[in-house]
Scaffold this active site. Structure first.
Site, short mmCIF file in Angstrom:
data_model
loop_
_atom_site.label_atom_id
_atom_site.label_comp_id
_atom_site.label_asym_id
_atom_site.label_seq_id
_atom_site.Cartn_x
_atom_site.Cartn_y
_atom_site.Cartn_z
CG ASN A 1 -1.78 1.22 1.34
OD1 ASN A 1 -1.93 1.98 0.39
ND2 ASN A 1 -2.37 1.42 2.51
CE LYS B 1 -0.18 3.12 4.89
NZ LYS B 1 0.03 3.25 6.35
CG HIS C 1 -5.62 1.41 5.57
ND1 HIS C 1 -5.14 2.32 6.48
CD2 HIS C 1 -4.58 0.60 5.27
CE1 HIS C 1 -3.86 2.09 6.70
NE2 HIS C 1 -3.49 1.04 5.98
CD GLU D 1 -2.84 5.32 7.01
OE1 GLU D 1 -1.74 5.02 7.50
OE2 GLU D 1 -3.04 5.42 5.77
CD GLU E 1 -5.29 -1.74 8.52
OE1 GLU E 1 -4.28 -1.45 7.86
OE2 GLU E 1 -6.28 -1.00 8.61
N GLY F 1 2.89 2.01 11.26
CA GLY F 1 3.77 3.15 11.18
C GLY F 1 4.45 3.52 12.49
CB SER G 1 5.60 -2.07 11.96
OG SER G 1 5.15 -0.77 12.30
#
Length: 253
Positions: free
Chosen positions: A10, A12, A96, A98, A168, A174, A214
């Site tokens: 991904n 992003k 996702h 985010e 996730e 991150g 990660s």
């Protein structure tokens, strides 16, 4: 039951056209050397056409980072299934963390995206995961089950067989923190159990469940050694060709 591994990157909000082409070319070349696994990349929408051209004939799957449920309409900023198919895309990341936490997408909207993608022949990658506060409160399984049941509402068994789930943990995205292989395996077993309850054990056994959080070259082998981890959804490490190629080339031997 043997499930074909899937390594997904991904990108992003990274890469302009030139950088996207360069990275896609390296991924395409690396993927030709590994015939026992699938590779997927999800570039930003501005680079979809360019990346599709580079990936042509490589077998690497092209995905969008999100998708709308309508084929067209007054939905500013969205990408429709028809638009994705038009550039050669065959999959879409949906839900996702985010999108959930930064842009306010709820389970109902995510479910509409899932249903719309399936209806259009697009493979959905449904992302689920708990925050650090939820994990520390002991709510991981309750949160995941809620996201699964809501996200898959109305999805029939034939659609479920086409779907990919990505676990996730939000606290590991991150941050440099990664769930241990044992933690990830335990959660993947639980996810498969819930899918089995929603459909049947055969479908649960066929469904690919990815880990995202990660993922790096130095932990990919241990993660992929776990029986119920069928692949990974990679963020930052997918932006560097050498790093992602090492992940694509994982070995559990």
């Amino acid at each position: 039951m043997m499930r074909r591994p899937l390594i997904a990157g991904n990108w992003k909000m990274h890469k302009t056209i030139a950088g996207a082409r360069e990275l896609a070319a390296a991924v395409a070349e690396a993927s030709r050397k590994v015939g026992d696994r699938d590779v997927m990349v999800a570039p930003p929408c501005t680079a979809l056409v360019a990346v599709a051209e580079v990936l042509a004939g490589s077998g690497v799957m092209l995905a969008a980072q999100n998708i709308h449920w309508q084929e067209s309409g007054a939905f500013t900023g969205e990408i429709s299934p028809a638009m994705l198919r038009d550039v050669g895309g065959s999959a879409a990341i949906i839900g996702h963390s985010e999108r959930r936490h930064l842009f306010g997408e709820n389970n109902a909207m995510i479910n509409k995206r899932i249903l719309g993608a399936l209806a259009a022949g697009i493979t959905p990658v449904l992302c689920i995961g708990e925050t650090l506060a939820q994990r520390e409160a002991g709510s991981t399984t309750a949160v995941l089950e809620g996201q699964l049941r809501a996200g898959l509402a109305g999805v029939d068994p034939s659609g479920a067989t086409e779907l990919v789930i990505a676990y996730e943990p939000v606290w590991a995205i991150g941050t440099g923190k990664t769930a241990t292989k044992e933690q990830a395996q335990t959660v993947h077993v639980f996810i498969r159990q819930v899918v089995g309850e929603l459909y049947e054990k055969t479908i649960a056994g066929q469904m690919r469940i990815l880990y995202g959080g990660s993922v790096k070259p130095d932990n990919i082998d241990s993660l992929m050694s776990q029986e119920d981890i069928d692949g990974v959804l990679v963020g930052g490490a997918a932006l560097d060709a050498d790093s992602f190629i090492r992940i694509i080339s994982f070995s559990t031997v």
